[in-house]
Design a protein around this motif. Structure first.
Motif, PDB file in Angstrom:
ATOM      1  N   LEU A 104       5.281  -9.169  -1.411  1.00  0.00           N
ATOM      2  CA  LEU A 104       4.573  -8.043  -2.018  1.00  0.00           C
ATOM      3  C   LEU A 104       3.350  -7.663  -1.193  1.00  0.00           C
ATOM      4  CD1 LEU A 104       4.202  -6.047  -4.310  1.00  0.00           C
ATOM      5  CD2 LEU A 104       2.997  -7.811  -5.578  1.00  0.00           C
ATOM      6  N   LEU A 105       2.635  -8.653  -0.661  1.00  0.00           N
ATOM      7  CA  LEU A 105       1.465  -8.355   0.163  1.00  0.00           C
ATOM      8  C   LEU A 105       1.855  -7.594   1.423  1.00  0.00           C
ATOM      9  CD1 LEU A 105      -0.571 -11.676  -0.168  1.00  0.00           C
ATOM     10  CD2 LEU A 105      -1.005  -9.489  -1.289  1.00  0.00           C
ATOM     11  N   CYS A 106       3.041  -7.903   1.950  1.00  0.00           N
ATOM     12  CA  CYS A 106       3.526  -7.155   3.103  1.00  0.00           C
ATOM     13  C   CYS A 106       3.750  -5.695   2.733  1.00  0.00           C
ATOM     14  CB  CYS A 106       4.808  -7.782   3.637  1.00  0.00           C
ATOM     15  SG  CYS A 106       4.574  -9.388   4.424  1.00  0.00           S
ATOM     16  N   ASP A 113       1.788  -0.036   2.677  1.00  0.00           N
ATOM     17  CA  ASP A 113       1.443   1.111   1.825  1.00  0.00           C
ATOM     18  C   ASP A 113       0.338   0.681   0.865  1.00  0.00           C
ATOM     19  OD1 ASP A 113       1.305   3.380   0.339  1.00  0.00           O
ATOM     20  OD2 ASP A 113       3.347   3.291  -0.445  1.00  0.00           O
ATOM     21  N   PRO A 114      -0.939   0.836   1.222  1.00  0.00           N
ATOM     22  CA  PRO A 114      -2.040   0.348   0.376  1.00  0.00           C
ATOM     23  C   PRO A 114      -2.100   1.002  -1.003  1.00  0.00           C
ATOM     24  CG  PRO A 114      -2.806   0.834   2.598  1.00  0.00           C
ATOM     25  CD  PRO A 114      -1.414   1.377   2.498  1.00  0.00           C
ATOM     26  N   GLN A 115      -1.458   2.152  -1.180  1.00  0.00           N
ATOM     27  CA  GLN A 115      -1.525   2.867  -2.454  1.00  0.00           C
ATOM     28  C   GLN A 115      -0.465   2.392  -3.460  1.00  0.00           C
ATOM     29  OE1 GLN A 115      -3.973   4.944  -3.122  1.00  0.00           O
ATOM     30  NE2 GLN A 115      -4.798   4.562  -1.061  1.00  0.00           N
ATOM     31  N   ILE A 116       0.330   1.405  -3.068  1.00  0.00           N
ATOM     32  CA  ILE A 116       1.436   1.002  -3.932  1.00  0.00           C
ATOM     33  C   ILE A 116       0.960   0.422  -5.256  1.00  0.00           C
ATOM     34  CG2 ILE A 116       1.641  -1.309  -2.927  1.00  0.00           C
ATOM     35  CD1 ILE A 116       4.666  -1.070  -3.296  1.00  0.00           C
ATOM     36  N   LEU A 117      -0.171  -0.299  -5.234  1.00  0.00           N
ATOM     37  CA  LEU A 117      -0.681  -0.888  -6.473  1.00  0.00           C
ATOM     38  C   LEU A 117      -1.122   0.196  -7.447  1.00  0.00           C
ATOM     39  CD1 LEU A 117      -2.762  -3.889  -5.095  1.00  0.00           C
ATOM     40  CD2 LEU A 117      -0.444  -3.906  -6.009  1.00  0.00           C
ATOM     41  N   THR A 118      -1.785   1.235  -6.899  1.00  0.00           N
ATOM     42  CA  THR A 118      -2.222   2.332  -7.762  1.00  0.00           C
ATOM     43  C   THR A 118      -1.035   3.037  -8.384  1.00  0.00           C
ATOM     44  OG1 THR A 118      -4.144   2.639  -6.337  1.00  0.00           O
ATOM     45  CG2 THR A 118      -3.587   4.440  -7.835  1.00  0.00           C
ATOM     46  N   MET A 134       9.807   0.341  -3.269  1.00  0.00           N
ATOM     47  CA  MET A 134       9.688   1.502  -4.139  1.00  0.00           C
ATOM     48  C   MET A 134       8.839   2.557  -3.452  1.00  0.00           C
ATOM     49  SD  MET A 134       9.099  -0.318  -7.836  1.00  0.00           S
ATOM     50  CE  MET A 134       9.238   1.280  -8.625  1.00  0.00           C
ATOM     51  N   ARG A 135       9.362   3.755  -3.341  1.00  0.00           N
ATOM     52  CA  ARG A 135       8.662   4.875  -2.748  1.00  0.00           C
ATOM     53  C   ARG A 135       8.357   5.887  -3.830  1.00  0.00           C
ATOM     54  NH1 ARG A 135       6.883   2.782   1.879  1.00  0.00           N
ATOM     55  NH2 ARG A 135       8.584   1.892   3.117  1.00  0.00           N
TER      56      ARG A 135
END
Length: 255
Positions: free
Chosen positions: A153-155, A160-165, A225-226
């Motif tokens: 998940l960290l990879c 994509d740094p915005q994935i958490l948001t 997930m995109r």
């Protein structure tokens, strides 16, 4: 002492060993002169038994005593007795004979029954231990998988740094959908509320660890997930979970 042919050789030799004062440091009469005590079984087996029985097996000597009806007097000492084995009463030794075969078989059957019960108990304990080992192995495997899943998940976050948001946004949208379902289906309100609360707890825990972890599936095996980005005036859209694919349909608006 005259040797009586009616006396069993084993009984007579045992009496001679016990009645000899020179060997009292190894074997001697008991206090009441109606039993005998093996003082030092190790030295008795090495020094005295070979001189009378041509062997040094103390266990074999004990079995012979049992065969001739001797019983152990004190469980803490090697003290044995027989009602006809008395000090100075050599003529009574002829009354000591081997146990009848039926008695011996009875004792053997009792021992076999005890062994069967003991074996059954050990098998049950083994089953319990095997179940505990399986449980421990599963917990260990889960513990070993978790760092790999978090690293995967960290990879994704690094790419994509915005994935958490976006994941938080998806959780919020899911909560709104569940609330709508709750209004239309009151009977399932309790289960829906628990489901939403569980999702929120999992998201919170994952943020506390520094990464978001979806427990419903293995992250390492889950597709990337995109999510579409917001466009001004964009209408409702849909999510595409295929690898490397873009949004399907129109873009999703911000809730």
């Amino acid at each position: 002492m005259e040797v009586n042919d009616a006396i069993a050789p084993f009984v007579l030799k045992t009496y001679q060993m016990v009645n000899d004062p020179s060997s009292d440091y190894l074997i001697r009469w008991g206090k009441a002169d109606n039993s005998f005590i093996v003082v030092d079984s190790s030295r008795f087996s090495q020094c005295l038994l070979p001189a009378f029985f041509k062997h040094s097996n103390f266990s074999s000597f004990i079995r012979q005593l049992n065969t001739y009806g001797f019983r152990k007097v004190d469980p803490d000492k090697c003290e044995f007795a027989n009602e006809w084995f008395l000090r100075g009463q050599v003529h009574l030794l002829k009354n000591i004979g081997r146990k009848k075969q039926s008695n011996i078989r009875g004792n053997v059957n009792d021992e076999e029954d005890e062994m069967v019960v003991e074996i059954a108990r050990l098998k049950e304990e083994q089953k319990v231990l095997e179940k505990e080992m399986i449980g421990m192995r599963k917990r260990l495997e889960a513990t070993e998988r978790r760092p790999k899943q978090i690293m995967a998940l960290l990879c994704q976050v690094a790419e994509d740094p915005q994935i958490l948001t976006r994941m938080m946004l998806e959780t919020k949208q899911k909560r709104l959908v569940e609330k709508k379902r709750q209004r239309t289906s009151p009977a399932s309100s309790s289960s829906v509320a628990n489901s939403v609360k569980s999702d929120e707890c999992e998201v919170s825990e994952s943020f506390a660890e520094g990464a978001l972890f979806w427990r419903s599936s293995t992250v390492a095996d889950a597709p990337m997930m995109r999510f579409p980005t917001n466009k001004a005036g964009g209408g409702g859209g849909s999510f595409d979970t295929d690898h490397g694919s873009g949004p399907v349909g129109s873009d999703m608006g911000v809730i």
